[in-house]
Design a protein around this motif. Structure first.
Motif, PDB file in Angstrom:
ATOM      1  N   VAL A  34       0.828  -1.206   0.000  1.00 47.94           N
ATOM      2  CA  VAL A  34       0.000   0.000   0.000  1.00 47.94           C
ATOM      3  C   VAL A  34       0.868   1.263   0.000  1.00 47.94           C
ATOM      4  CG1 VAL A  34      -1.627   1.282   1.467  1.00 47.94           C
ATOM      5  CG2 VAL A  34      -2.021  -1.112   0.979  1.00 47.94           C
ATOM      6  N   ALA A  35       2.072   1.172   0.540  1.00 54.59           N
ATOM      7  CA  ALA A  35       2.966   2.331   0.572  1.00 54.59           C
ATOM      8  C   ALA A  35       3.302   2.827  -0.832  1.00 54.59           C
ATOM      9  CB  ALA A  35       4.240   1.974   1.323  1.00 54.59           C
ATOM     10  N   GLN A  36       3.136   1.984  -1.826  1.00 53.72           N
ATOM     11  CA  GLN A  36       3.466   2.337  -3.195  1.00 53.72           C
ATOM     12  C   GLN A  36       2.253   2.801  -4.008  1.00 53.72           C
ATOM     13  OE1 GLN A  36       5.734  -0.866  -4.956  1.00 53.72           O
ATOM     14  NE2 GLN A  36       6.526  -1.434  -2.953  1.00 53.72           N
ATOM     15  N   LEU A  37       1.076   2.780  -3.420  1.00 48.60           N
ATOM     16  CA  LEU A  37      -0.142   3.094  -4.172  1.00 48.60           C
ATOM     17  C   LEU A  37      -0.247   4.555  -4.595  1.00 48.60           C
ATOM     18  CD1 LEU A  37      -3.016   1.008  -2.561  1.00 48.60           C
ATOM     19  CD2 LEU A  37      -2.042   0.808  -4.830  1.00 48.60           C
ATOM     20  N   ASP A  38       0.171   5.486  -3.752  1.00 50.72           N
ATOM     21  CA  ASP A  38       0.079   6.904  -4.126  1.00 50.72           C
ATOM     22  C   ASP A  38       0.904   7.198  -5.368  1.00 50.72           C
ATOM     23  OD1 ASP A  38      -1.698   7.732  -2.162  1.00 50.72           O
ATOM     24  OD2 ASP A  38      -0.096   8.085  -0.702  1.00 50.72           O
ATOM     25  N   ALA A  39       2.145   6.748  -5.362  1.00 45.76           N
ATOM     26  CA  ALA A  39       3.012   6.972  -6.521  1.00 45.76           C
ATOM     27  C   ALA A  39       2.474   6.244  -7.749  1.00 45.76           C
ATOM     28  CB  ALA A  39       4.432   6.523  -6.213  1.00 45.76           C
ATOM     29  N   PHE A  40       1.938   5.043  -7.543  1.00 39.45           N
ATOM     30  CA  PHE A  40       1.381   4.283  -8.657  1.00 39.45           C
ATOM     31  C   PHE A  40       0.184   4.991  -9.276  1.00 39.45           C
ATOM     32  CE2 PHE A  40      -1.827   1.203 -10.090  1.00 39.45           C
ATOM     33  CZ  PHE A  40      -1.162   0.696 -11.195  1.00 39.45           C
ATOM     34  N   SER A  41      -0.711   5.506  -8.439  1.00 42.08           N
ATOM     35  CA  SER A  41      -1.898   6.181  -8.978  1.00 42.08           C
ATOM     36  C   SER A  41      -1.509   7.460  -9.715  1.00 42.08           C
ATOM     37  CB  SER A  41      -2.919   6.466  -7.885  1.00 42.08           C
ATOM     38  OG  SER A  41      -2.449   7.435  -6.985  1.00 42.08           O
ATOM     39  N   ALA A  42      -0.494   8.173  -9.221  1.00 40.28           N
ATOM     40  CA  ALA A  42      -0.037   9.379  -9.917  1.00 40.28           C
ATOM     41  C   ALA A  42       0.577   9.012 -11.274  1.00 40.28           C
ATOM     42  CB  ALA A  42       0.978  10.120  -9.062  1.00 40.28           C
ATOM     43  N   ARG A  43       1.404   7.959 -11.307  1.00 40.64           N
ATOM     44  CA  ARG A  43       1.997   7.528 -12.582  1.00 40.64           C
ATOM     45  C   ARG A  43       0.931   7.052 -13.558  1.00 40.64           C
ATOM     46  NH1 ARG A  43       5.565   4.677  -9.208  1.00 40.64           N
ATOM     47  NH2 ARG A  43       4.626   2.735  -9.921  1.00 40.64           N
ATOM     48  N   LEU A  44      -0.055   6.321 -13.047  1.00 42.58           N
ATOM     49  CA  LEU A  44      -1.128   5.823 -13.909  1.00 42.58           C
ATOM     50  C   LEU A  44      -1.965   6.971 -14.461  1.00 42.58           C
ATOM     51  CD1 LEU A  44      -2.589   3.390 -15.099  1.00 42.58           C
ATOM     52  CD2 LEU A  44      -3.902   3.221 -12.977  1.00 42.58           C
ATOM     53  N   ALA A  45      -2.298   7.941 -13.625  1.00 42.21           N
ATOM     54  CA  ALA A  45      -3.070   9.098 -14.086  1.00 42.21           C
ATOM     55  C   ALA A  45      -2.294   9.875 -15.141  1.00 42.21           C
ATOM     56  CB  ALA A  45      -3.423  10.003 -12.903  1.00 42.21           C
ATOM     57  N   ASN A  46      -1.003  10.081 -14.908  1.00 43.97           N
ATOM     58  CA  ASN A  46      -0.177  10.788 -15.895  1.00 43.97           C
ATOM     59  C   ASN A  46      -0.059  10.007 -17.194  1.00 43.97           C
ATOM     60  OD1 ASN A  46       0.245  12.980 -14.231  1.00 43.97           O
ATOM     61  ND2 ASN A  46       2.118  12.138 -13.360  1.00 43.97           N
ATOM     62  N   ALA A  47       0.048   8.688 -17.102  1.00 46.45           N
ATOM     63  CA  ALA A  47       0.127   7.865 -18.310  1.00 46.45           C
ATOM     64  C   ALA A  47      -1.185   7.929 -19.094  1.00 46.45           C
ATOM     65  CB  ALA A  47       0.456   6.425 -17.948  1.00 46.45           C
TER      66      ALA A  47
END
Length: 175
Positions: A34-47
């Motif tokens: 879960v610690a990686q979810l914020d960065a993942f959601s930001a990368r996914l939104a940008n992609a």
């Protein structure tokens, strides 16, 4: 005056600590994922937003733009849903592992009878999702084969087994 013994019976002594350790691993693994979810959601939104700019098809561009904006505006909801889904998946896989180990302990000398699984039809989309997830998880598993082998050895030692199949590992990439 004698006090009652708090020791578990000898037949259940090895099962209790390993099940406690397995249950204790769920919050640790959930926290790390879960610690990686914020960065993942930001990368996914940008992609998704970048895909909308590069797309030739107007429908696809609109869809990816709206999805990117939705994810960017509702990052907390995504975080909450994804984190609860991750924890539920870890708990479910841990229960499967514990059930399998109990069956193996109970039926160590008796060959297991084949069980008749319930068959059901699934849509092409569901089948496609499972195939894509299987391919992606297989690639992750191959990239980290040494680490998964070490983790499987640790699980097998904890469960007092010679070997543990990767399909029983509750933290495999497919989960």
């Amino acid at each position: 005056m004698s006090s009652p013994s708090s020791k578990p019976s000898s037949g259940n002594a090895s099962a209790l600590p390993s099940s406690e350790v397995l249950r204790g691993l769920i919050p640790v693994a959930t926290h790390l994922a879960v610690a990686q979810l914020d960065a993942f959601s930001a990368r996914l939104a940008n992609a998704l937003l970048a895909l909308s700019e590069q797309s030739v098809d107007a429908k696809e561009a609109n869809l990816s733009f709206n999805a990117g904006q939705l994810l960017k505006n509702n990052a907390y909801a995504f975080y909450y849903l994804a984190s609860s889904g991750i924890e539920a998946a870890f708990r479910r896989e841990m229960q499967v592992l514990q059930r399998e180990m109990q069956v193996l302990q109970r039926d160590a000398t008796v060959a297991p009878e084949p069980q008749d699984p319930a068959l059901s039809l699934v849509s092409y989309e569901e089948m496609d999702k499972k195939l894509v997830l299987g391919r992606i998880s297989r690639a992750l598993e191959l990239d980290s084969a040494g680490q998964y082998a070490a983790l499987n050895m640790r699980f097998s030692h904890l469960l007092e087994r010679e070997a543990l199949s990767t399909s029983l590992n509750p933290f495999r990439p497919e989960v």
